[in-house]
Design a protein around this motif. Structure first.
Motif, PDB file in Angstrom:
ATOM      1  N   GLY A 100       0.758  -1.227   0.006  1.00  0.00           N
ATOM      2  CA  GLY A 100      -0.127   0.183  -0.080  1.00  0.00           C
ATOM      3  C   GLY A 100       0.871   1.125   0.084  1.00  0.00           C
ATOM      4  O   GLY A 100       0.677   2.097  -0.790  1.00  0.00           O
ATOM      5  N   VAL A 129      -7.574   8.025   0.662  1.00  0.00           N
ATOM      6  CA  VAL A 129      -6.462   6.927   1.166  1.00  0.00           C
ATOM      7  C   VAL A 129      -6.017   7.242   2.654  1.00  0.00           C
ATOM      8  O   VAL A 129      -5.924   6.258   3.455  1.00  0.00           O
ATOM      9  CB  VAL A 129      -5.573   6.718   0.156  1.00  0.00           C
ATOM     10  CG1 VAL A 129      -4.843   5.400   0.661  1.00  0.00           C
ATOM     11  CG2 VAL A 129      -6.298   6.363  -1.056  1.00  0.00           C
ATOM     12  N   GLY A 151       1.333   3.908  -3.007  1.00  0.00           N
ATOM     13  CA  GLY A 151       1.188   5.621  -2.814  1.00  0.00           C
ATOM     14  C   GLY A 151       2.235   6.340  -3.101  1.00  0.00           C
ATOM     15  O   GLY A 151       2.256   7.505  -3.656  1.00  0.00           O
ATOM     16  N   TYR A 156      -6.076  11.617  -2.762  1.00  0.00           N
ATOM     17  CA  TYR A 156      -5.252  11.016  -2.115  1.00  0.00           C
ATOM     18  C   TYR A 156      -5.665  10.979  -0.489  1.00  0.00           C
ATOM     19  O   TYR A 156      -5.797   9.856   0.378  1.00  0.00           O
ATOM     20  CB  TYR A 156      -3.721  11.144  -2.095  1.00  0.00           C
ATOM     21  CG  TYR A 156      -3.021  10.157  -1.468  1.00  0.00           C
ATOM     22  CD1 TYR A 156      -2.555   9.087  -2.406  1.00  0.00           C
ATOM     23  CD2 TYR A 156      -2.327  10.385  -0.279  1.00  0.00           C
ATOM     24  CE1 TYR A 156      -1.962   8.140  -1.597  1.00  0.00           C
ATOM     25  CE2 TYR A 156      -1.510   9.430   0.230  1.00  0.00           C
ATOM     26  CZ  TYR A 156      -1.381   8.248  -0.674  1.00  0.00           C
ATOM     27  OH  TYR A 156      -0.412   7.353   0.048  1.00  0.00           O
TER      28      TYR A 156
END
Length: 299
Positions: A88, A259, A92, A256
Motif C-alpha cells: 500500500g 486513502v 502511494g 489521496y
C-alpha cells in the motif's frame, strides 16, 4: 460522397491533438534524467530491503512510544510488518512521487521537488516521531505513510507551479494557502465525525473553519475566481497531454486524502495514525511553500 467542412475540421482538430500529445510525451521524456530515476527508485529499494530483514529485527526498528530512541525514530518510517502494508505504501509513493515529479520537471521546479523529497526522507522521520510523543500512549509506530503524506502535502504546490507555468502565468503564489485550508477542511470531513451533536461538533467546526479560512484568505489576497469554467475546460481540452496531467494531478491532490484519512482507522491488525498523517501533510506543504514564497527556488 463529398466530405463536409465539419468533417474536415474534425480531422484537422484530431491531427492537432495528436501533435500536441506527441509534443507532450517528447518534452516529458526529454526532461527525465537518469539520476532522477535512480533517486526515486532508491526509496522502494530501501523499503523492500528492510522488509527482507527478519521480523524480529524489523520489530526492533519500530518506534516504541514508551521507550523511544533516536535510531528507531528514524528507522520506524521504513519498517513494515506485513506485505499488504508495504504494498500500500509503495503504491502511494509511486503515485505521489511519479505525478509530483512529472509536474515538477515540466514546470521547471525539479530543484524544489528533490530538495523537499530529501528533507522528507532524512529529516521528517525524526520530526514526525518526536511530534508523536506529544500524544502519550503505549503503542508502536512504523510505516512509510507519514512520508507519503508529506509528498501529498507537496503535491498541491507542484500542481500550482505547473498550472501557472502552462495555463495561468498571472496566477499568484498567494493563492496556495487558500487551497491548503480547503484541503485541511476536506481532510477533517473525511477523518472526523461531522454532526451537530457530541464528538461530531469538533469535526463540523474544523470543516467549517477550513472552508471559511480558504474563502477569507482568497478574498484578502486578491485571488479572483473565474466567472465561467468553460474557457478553462476548452484550454485543457485543446492541449491533450498537458491538460491530462493537470487533471490527473488535481484528482490525486483531492483523492489521496481519502486513502490517507479513512473514516474508520482501525483495521488490518493495527490503527492508522491519523495524527502523524496530518502532521506529514501539513509540514509537507508549509515548509516548501514558505521557501517558494520567499523566492528560494526562483531560477
Amino acid at each position: 460522397m463529398t466530405p463536409s467542412a465539419t468533417d474536415a475540421g474534425d480531422r484537422a482538430a484530431d491531427a492537432a491533438d495528436r501533435r500536441t500529445d506527441r509534443a507532450f510525451r517528447r518534452e516529458l521524456l526529454a526532461s527525465v534524467r537518469a539520476i532522477d530515476l535512480l533517486v526515486l527508485l532508491a526509496v522502494p529499494a530501501v523499503l523492500l530491503a528492510v522488509f527482507a530483514l527478519p521480523e524480529a529485527t524489523r520489530r526492533s526498528l519500530a518506534f516504541a512510544y514508551a521507550d523511544p530512541t533516536a535510531l528507531s525514530a528514524f528507522t520506524a518510517h521504513y519498517v513494515h510488518l506485513s506485505a499488504d502494508h508495504l504494498l500500500g505504501n509503495l503504491a502511494g509513493y509511486g503515485l505521489l512521487a511519479g505525478v509530483g515529479y512529472a509536474l515538477a520537471v515540466l514546470s521547471g521546479r525539479r530543484r524544489l521537488f528533490f530538495t523537499a523529497l530529501v528533507a522528507f526522507l532524512l529529516a521528517f522521520p525524526f520530526a514526525l516521531s518526536a511530534l508523536n510523543l506529544a500524544v502519550p500512549r503505549d503503542a508502536v509506530g512504523f510505516g512509510f505513510s507519514g512520508v507519503n503524506m508529506a509528498l501529498a502535502g507537496l503535491l498541491p504546490i507542484l500542481w500550482f507551479c505547473y498550472a501557472r507555468d502552462r495555463f495561468a502565468p498571472a496566477a499568484s503564489v498567494g493563492a496556495l494557502p487558500a487551497a491548503f485550508f480547503a484541503l485541511v477542511g476536506w481532510i477533517a470531513l473525511l477523518a472526523l465525525p461531522v454532526s451537530t451533536e457530541g464528538d461530531g461538533q469538533a469535526g463540523l467546526a474544523i470543516v467549517v473553519a477550513g472552508a471559511l479560512l480558504a474563502v477569507l484568505y482568497a478574498a484578502s489576497s486578491g485571488v479572483r475566481f473565474p466567472r465561467s469554467v468553460r474557457p478553462g475546460v476548452k484550454s485543457l481540452a485543446a492541449r491533450p497531454g498537458y491538460g491530462d496531467l493537470l487533471a490527473v494531478g488535481a484528482v490525486v491532490v483531492v483523492g489521496y486524502p481519502v486513502v490517507g484519512f479513512p473514516s474508520d482507522p482501525v483495521g488490518g491488525g493495527g490503527v492508522v495514525n491519523l495524527y502523524v498523517h496530518l502532521l506529514g501533510f501539513c509540514l509537507g506543504f508549509i515548509g516548501p511553500f514558505a521557501l517558494l514564497a520567499a523566492g528560494v527556488f526562483d531560477e
